[in-house]
Design a protein around this motif. Structure first.
Motif, PDB file in Angstrom:
ATOM      1  N   THR A 172       0.838  -1.202   0.000  1.00  0.00           N
ATOM      2  CA  THR A 172       0.000   0.000   0.000  1.00  0.00           C
ATOM      3  C   THR A 172       0.871   1.250   0.000  1.00  0.00           C
ATOM      4  O   THR A 172       0.580   2.210  -0.717  1.00  0.00           O
ATOM      5  CB  THR A 172      -0.922  -0.006   1.225  1.00  0.00           C
ATOM      6  N   GLU A 191       2.175   1.786  -3.438  1.00  0.00           N
ATOM      7  CA  GLU A 191       1.144   2.272  -4.350  1.00  0.00           C
ATOM      8  C   GLU A 191       0.899   3.762  -4.142  1.00  0.00           C
ATOM      9  O   GLU A 191       0.786   4.521  -5.109  1.00  0.00           O
ATOM     10  CB  GLU A 191      -0.146   1.481  -4.136  1.00  0.00           C
ATOM     11  N   TYR A 192       0.803   4.189  -2.883  1.00  0.00           N
ATOM     12  CA  TYR A 192       0.604   5.614  -2.611  1.00  0.00           C
ATOM     13  C   TYR A 192       1.803   6.437  -3.083  1.00  0.00           C
ATOM     14  O   TYR A 192       1.643   7.548  -3.583  1.00  0.00           O
ATOM     15  CB  TYR A 192       0.356   5.851  -1.126  1.00  0.00           C
ATOM     16  N   PHE A 217       3.735   5.713  -5.609  1.00  0.00           N
ATOM     17  CA  PHE A 217       3.649   5.762  -7.069  1.00  0.00           C
ATOM     18  C   PHE A 217       2.588   6.760  -7.521  1.00  0.00           C
ATOM     19  O   PHE A 217       2.808   7.528  -8.461  1.00  0.00           O
ATOM     20  CB  PHE A 217       3.336   4.366  -7.620  1.00  0.00           C
ATOM     21  N   ILE A 218       1.458   6.803  -6.846  1.00  0.00           N
ATOM     22  CA  ILE A 218       0.398   7.774  -7.174  1.00  0.00           C
ATOM     23  C   ILE A 218       0.905   9.195  -6.946  1.00  0.00           C
ATOM     24  O   ILE A 218       0.678  10.088  -7.773  1.00  0.00           O
ATOM     25  CB  ILE A 218      -0.864   7.486  -6.353  1.00  0.00           C
ATOM     26  N   ALA A 219       1.604   9.427  -5.833  1.00  0.00           N
ATOM     27  CA  ALA A 219       2.155  10.760  -5.560  1.00  0.00           C
ATOM     28  C   ALA A 219       3.169  11.157  -6.624  1.00  0.00           C
ATOM     29  O   ALA A 219       3.216  12.314  -7.046  1.00  0.00           O
ATOM     30  CB  ALA A 219       2.795  10.784  -4.175  1.00  0.00           C
ATOM     31  N   LEU A 267       3.184  10.186  -9.798  1.00  0.00           N
ATOM     32  CA  LEU A 267       2.451  10.530 -11.022  1.00  0.00           C
ATOM     33  C   LEU A 267       1.782  11.891 -10.914  1.00  0.00           C
ATOM     34  O   LEU A 267       1.778  12.667 -11.879  1.00  0.00           O
ATOM     35  CB  LEU A 267       1.421   9.441 -11.337  1.00  0.00           C
ATOM     36  N   ILE A 268       1.233  12.205  -9.749  1.00  0.00           N
ATOM     37  CA  ILE A 268       0.612  13.516  -9.551  1.00  0.00           C
ATOM     38  C   ILE A 268       1.655  14.616  -9.645  1.00  0.00           C
ATOM     39  O   ILE A 268       1.400  15.681 -10.235  1.00  0.00           O
ATOM     40  CB  ILE A 268      -0.134  13.561  -8.205  1.00  0.00           C
ATOM     41  N   SER A 269       2.837  14.390  -9.089  1.00  0.00           N
ATOM     42  CA  SER A 269       3.882  15.417  -9.161  1.00  0.00           C
ATOM     43  C   SER A 269       4.349  15.632 -10.593  1.00  0.00           C
ATOM     44  O   SER A 269       4.615  16.762 -11.004  1.00  0.00           O
ATOM     45  CB  SER A 269       5.053  15.064  -8.252  1.00  0.00           C
TER      46      SER A 269
END
Length: 57
Positions: free
Chosen positions: A19, A22-23, A25-27, A29-31
């Motif tokens: 988890t 995953e978080y 990786f999401i951060a 992509l957002i950056s």
């Protein structure tokens, strides 16, 4: 040796860190999206500020 095998299997089955990855990786992509948006908007904002600046002086 059986104890070592059991420890390795427990480690491979453990999903607690998944988890967090995953978080992360999401951060990431957002950056990347934020940097791309800022690079696109930056020149037009600089032009607007340059147009407003003489009126403020």
């Amino acid at each position: 040796m059986a104890r070592f095998s059991a420890l390795v299997l427990d480690f491979l089955r453990d999903r607690r860190g998944a988890t967090a990855l995953e978080y992360g990786f999401i951060a990431f992509l957002i950056s990347i999206a934020a940097v791309a948006a800022i690079r696109e908007i930056g020149p037009s904002l600089a032009a607007k500020y340059a147009g407003v600046l003489p009126g403020l002086q």
